[in-house]
Design an enzyme around this catalytic site. Sequence first.
Site, PDB file in Angstrom:
ATOM      1  N   ASP A 268     -16.715  24.594 -99.666  1.00  0.00           N
ATOM      2  CA  ASP A 268     -17.294  24.174-100.951  1.00  0.00           C
ATOM      3  C   ASP A 268     -18.374  25.141-101.423  1.00  0.00           C
ATOM      4  OD1 ASP A 268     -17.543  22.548-103.148  1.00  0.00           O
ATOM      5  OD2 ASP A 268     -18.812  21.054-102.163  1.00  0.00           O
TER       6      ASP A 268
ATOM      7  N   HIS B 197     -14.088  31.691-106.431  1.00  0.00           N
ATOM      8  CA  HIS B 197     -12.836  31.392-105.703  1.00  0.00           C
ATOM      9  C   HIS B 197     -12.250  32.678-105.121  1.00  0.00           C
ATOM     10  CE1 HIS B 197     -13.176  27.396-107.130  1.00  0.00           C
ATOM     11  NE2 HIS B 197     -12.821  27.636-108.368  1.00  0.00           N
TER      12      HIS B 197
ATOM     13  N   LEU C 223      -2.867  30.569 -83.163  1.00  0.00           N
ATOM     14  CA  LEU C 223      -3.683  29.644 -83.952  1.00  0.00           C
ATOM     15  C   LEU C 223      -2.775  28.957 -84.966  1.00  0.00           C
ATOM     16  CD1 LEU C 223      -6.579  28.721 -85.136  1.00  0.00           C
ATOM     17  CD2 LEU C 223      -6.336  30.670 -86.669  1.00  0.00           C
TER      18      LEU C 223
HETATM   19  C1  IPE Z   1     -13.817  19.203-101.948  1.00  0.00           C
HETATM   20  O1  IPE Z   1     -14.686  19.885-102.794  1.00  0.00           O
HETATM   21  C2  IPE Z   1     -12.435  19.765-102.080  1.00  0.00           C
HETATM   22  C3  IPE Z   1     -12.261  21.121-101.580  1.00  0.00           C
HETATM   23  C4  IPE Z   1     -13.158  21.859-100.968  1.00  0.00           C
HETATM   24  C5  IPE Z   1     -10.945  21.658-101.767  1.00  0.00           C
HETATM   25  P1  IPE Z   1     -15.057  19.319-104.232  1.00  0.00           P
HETATM   26  O2  IPE Z   1     -16.018  20.285-104.828  1.00  0.00           O
HETATM   27  O3  IPE Z   1     -13.840  19.027-105.011  1.00  0.00           O
HETATM   28  O4  IPE Z   1     -15.782  17.947-103.870  1.00  0.00           O
HETATM   29  P2  IPE Z   1     -16.739  17.016-104.733  1.00  0.00           P
HETATM   30  O5  IPE Z   1     -16.029  16.732-106.001  1.00  0.00           O
HETATM   31  O6  IPE Z   1     -17.994  17.795-104.982  1.00  0.00           O
HETATM   32  O7  IPE Z   1     -16.994  15.827-103.884  1.00  0.00           O
HETATM   33  C1  IPE Z   2     -14.703  24.771-103.557  1.00  0.00           C
HETATM   34  O1  IPE Z   2     -15.679  25.242-104.438  1.00  0.00           O
HETATM   35  C2  IPE Z   2     -13.310  25.183-103.966  1.00  0.00           C
HETATM   36  C3  IPE Z   2     -12.475  24.083-104.481  1.00  0.00           C
HETATM   37  C4  IPE Z   2     -12.817  22.833-104.535  1.00  0.00           C
HETATM   38  C5  IPE Z   2     -11.145  24.453-104.956  1.00  0.00           C
HETATM   39  P1  IPE Z   2     -15.999  24.502-105.788  1.00  0.00           P
HETATM   40  O2  IPE Z   2     -15.098  25.034-106.853  1.00  0.00           O
HETATM   41  O3  IPE Z   2     -15.985  23.037-105.616  1.00  0.00           O
HETATM   42  O4  IPE Z   2     -17.487  25.004-106.077  1.00  0.00           O
HETATM   43  P2  IPE Z   2     -18.704  24.109-106.548  1.00  0.00           P
HETATM   44  O5  IPE Z   2     -18.827  22.976-105.582  1.00  0.00           O
HETATM   45  O6  IPE Z   2     -18.404  23.649-107.940  1.00  0.00           O
HETATM   46  O7  IPE Z   2     -19.862  25.050-106.486  1.00  0.00           O
HETATM   47 MG    MG Z   3     -17.365  21.680-105.006  1.00  0.00          MG
END
Ligand code: IPE
Ligand code: IPE
Ligand code: MG
Length: 251
Positions: A22, A39, A133
Amino acid sequence: MEILKTEIAKNKVPNHIAIIMDGNGRWAQSKGQPRIFGHKNGVNSVREVIEGCGEIGINYLTLYAFSTENWKRPKIEVKTLMSLLVSSLKKELKSLQKNNIKLNTIGNLNDLPEKAQKELSEVIKKTENNTALTLTLALSYGSRDEIVNVIKNLSKKVVNNELGVEEINENVINNHLYTFSLPDVDFLIRTSGEKRISNFLLWQIAYAELYFTDTFWPDFRKEHLFNAILEYQNRERRFGKTSEQIEKINE
Ligand code: IPE
Ligand code: IPE
Ligand code: MG
């Protein structure tokens, strides 16, 4: 960093690590860049972590790449994430082969664009005999959705007299989850400072050790992984027993 690695007790590493990757969007925005830049850079962290897991002999790594809820994001972000998945798979196949890594997926793969489905099944096929793995990508994955599916499938078996209600136990449920071929999660890592599970592996983390770090995913490197594992090795996993009982077992 090499010093850090040698501090890890090789006979006590977690068998199965799961990561909620995240913070890509915030990482990019903090640099005045669009979310998608985060990303793209997150892919480098994936590569690092896979490599790090290989170096210390981790057997299972499961990465939360896209949740069932992530479909609600702006269309353009979803689209770019999907094409990033396809291009990364194409790019990484060679190194998966070289490092003896087997690719696996969990989630509603049918929801993914056809191109992504095709690329995934190709890489899964080509790496199916690899043994070092098992790398599982959670794609269009939601734990509640997974549990609903289990209940539907078990109900069908009961209705068709293939399964008795009294035969349903934890093992039967395990065997019907998307993760049927994986052991329980030992260690769950979430980056970016959020302290929540966001619908990831609810059943499978029942006794996992949880680790939260403020580091955004695109900044996460091997040293972060090794530091996290060192903390894991200092925890006492009691599984409901007392500390004294655990110490006896370890004697
Ligand atoms: C969780 O992250 C999903 C992934 C890392 C793929 P999100 O960014 O979607 O989670 P919330 O919405 O902050 O809980
Ligand atoms: C995690 O990073 C990747 C996915 C959920 C696909 P985020 O895109 O949720 O990044 P933040 O949490 O908004 O910074
Ligand atoms: Mg996120």
